[in-house]
Design a protein around this motif. Structure first.
Motif, PDB file in Angstrom:
ATOM      1  N   GLU A  82       0.804  -1.218   0.000  1.00 14.43           N
ATOM      2  CA  GLU A  82       0.000   0.000   0.000  1.00 14.43           C
ATOM      3  C   GLU A  82       0.839   1.270   0.000  1.00 14.43           C
ATOM      4  O   GLU A  82       0.352   2.316  -0.405  1.00 14.43           O
ATOM      5  CB  GLU A  82      -0.942  -0.008   1.198  1.00 14.43           C
ATOM      6  N   THR A  83       2.071   1.175   0.468  1.00 16.03           N
ATOM      7  CA  THR A  83       2.923   2.361   0.530  1.00 16.03           C
ATOM      8  C   THR A  83       4.209   2.127  -0.259  1.00 16.03           C
ATOM      9  O   THR A  83       4.599   0.983  -0.510  1.00 16.03           O
ATOM     10  CB  THR A  83       3.288   2.705   1.985  1.00 16.03           C
ATOM     11  N   VAL A  84       4.850   3.215  -0.598  1.00 13.38           N
ATOM     12  CA  VAL A  84       6.123   3.149  -1.309  1.00 13.38           C
ATOM     13  C   VAL A  84       7.154   2.412  -0.459  1.00 13.38           C
ATOM     14  O   VAL A  84       7.911   1.587  -0.967  1.00 13.38           O
ATOM     15  CB  VAL A  84       6.618   4.570  -1.663  1.00 13.38           C
ATOM     16  N   ASP A 103       9.915   8.643  -5.737  1.00 12.13           N
ATOM     17  CA  ASP A 103       8.905   7.836  -5.068  1.00 12.13           C
ATOM     18  C   ASP A 103       7.504   8.095  -5.609  1.00 12.13           C
ATOM     19  O   ASP A 103       6.618   7.240  -5.475  1.00 12.13           O
ATOM     20  CB  ASP A 103       8.934   8.093  -3.552  1.00 12.13           C
ATOM     21  N   ASP A 104       7.293   9.251  -6.226  1.00  9.66           N
ATOM     22  CA  ASP A 104       5.971   9.562  -6.774  1.00  9.66           C
ATOM     23  C   ASP A 104       5.572   8.589  -7.890  1.00  9.66           C
ATOM     24  O   ASP A 104       4.399   8.232  -8.023  1.00  9.66           O
ATOM     25  CB  ASP A 104       5.915  10.996  -7.301  1.00  9.66           C
ATOM     26  N   GLU A 107       4.492   5.495  -6.218  1.00  6.66           N
ATOM     27  CA  GLU A 107       3.185   5.777  -5.610  1.00  6.66           C
ATOM     28  C   GLU A 107       2.075   5.699  -6.651  1.00  6.66           C
ATOM     29  O   GLU A 107       1.011   5.133  -6.406  1.00  6.66           O
ATOM     30  CB  GLU A 107       3.210   7.163  -4.975  1.00  6.66           C
ATOM     31  N   LYS A 108       2.318   6.235  -7.848  1.00 12.54           N
ATOM     32  CA  LYS A 108       1.318   6.192  -8.911  1.00 12.54           C
ATOM     33  C   LYS A 108       1.041   4.752  -9.331  1.00 12.54           C
ATOM     34  O   LYS A 108      -0.114   4.364  -9.519  1.00 12.54           O
ATOM     35  CB  LYS A 108       1.753   7.009 -10.118  1.00 12.54           C
ATOM     36  N   LEU A 110       1.367   2.042  -7.500  1.00 13.87           N
ATOM     37  CA  LEU A 110       0.614   1.404  -6.414  1.00 13.87           C
ATOM     38  C   LEU A 110      -0.837   1.885  -6.402  1.00 13.87           C
ATOM     39  O   LEU A 110      -1.756   1.108  -6.151  1.00 13.87           O
ATOM     40  CB  LEU A 110       1.280   1.687  -5.065  1.00 13.87           C
ATOM     41  N   HIS A 111      -1.029   3.159  -6.704  1.00 10.49           N
ATOM     42  CA  HIS A 111      -2.391   3.707  -6.774  1.00 10.49           C
ATOM     43  C   HIS A 111      -3.185   3.044  -7.896  1.00 10.49           C
ATOM     44  O   HIS A 111      -4.347   2.680  -7.714  1.00 10.49           O
ATOM     45  CB  HIS A 111      -2.329   5.220  -6.961  1.00 10.49           C
TER      46      HIS A 111
END
Length: 120
Positions: A82-84, A103-104, A107-108, A110-111
């Protein structure tokens, strides 16, 4: 991924049921246990959802468009971090091989995976 193995084993189980009047005589305990395992630990249950994870519409797959190795793709698809920080802890190579600028981007990714799971 576990969800892909579950689909394959399910199909094979159906084929075995069609061949014999007694489907249990055609399957071994190992087959049964394997099927139960992958079904239990599959994050994605629907065959269309599994396909979306591998073949995200209109552009490359959510996981493979990030040039992930097959191992990395399977770990992230099976465990759905769920998290980076979780993703990097599970698969340190996603950060070390320089495929993600920051990390963005992770994050994308994972989103996108969580959206697919959410609308399953």
């Amino acid at each position: 991924m576990n969800c892909e193995v579950a689909l394959i084993l399910d199909k094979k189980y159906e084929q075995l049921q069609n061949i014999s009047d007694d489907p249990l005589s055609q399957t071994s305990q190992v087959f049964e246990k394997s099927l139960q395992y992958v079904k239990r630990f599959s994050r994605y249950k629907n065959s269309e959802t599994v396909k979306q994870v591998r073949e995200y519409p209109s552009f490359q797959t959510v996981l493979s468009r990030n040039r992930l190795a097959e191992f990395e793709l399977c770990v992230l698809g099976n465990l759905c971090p769920e998290t980076v920080e979780e993703a990097i802890a599970m698969v340190p190579t996603i950060k070390t091989k320089g495929r993600f600028e920051d990390d963005d981007a992770i994050e994308k990714m994972l989103h996108d995976l969580s959206l697919i799971k959410k609308f399953e």
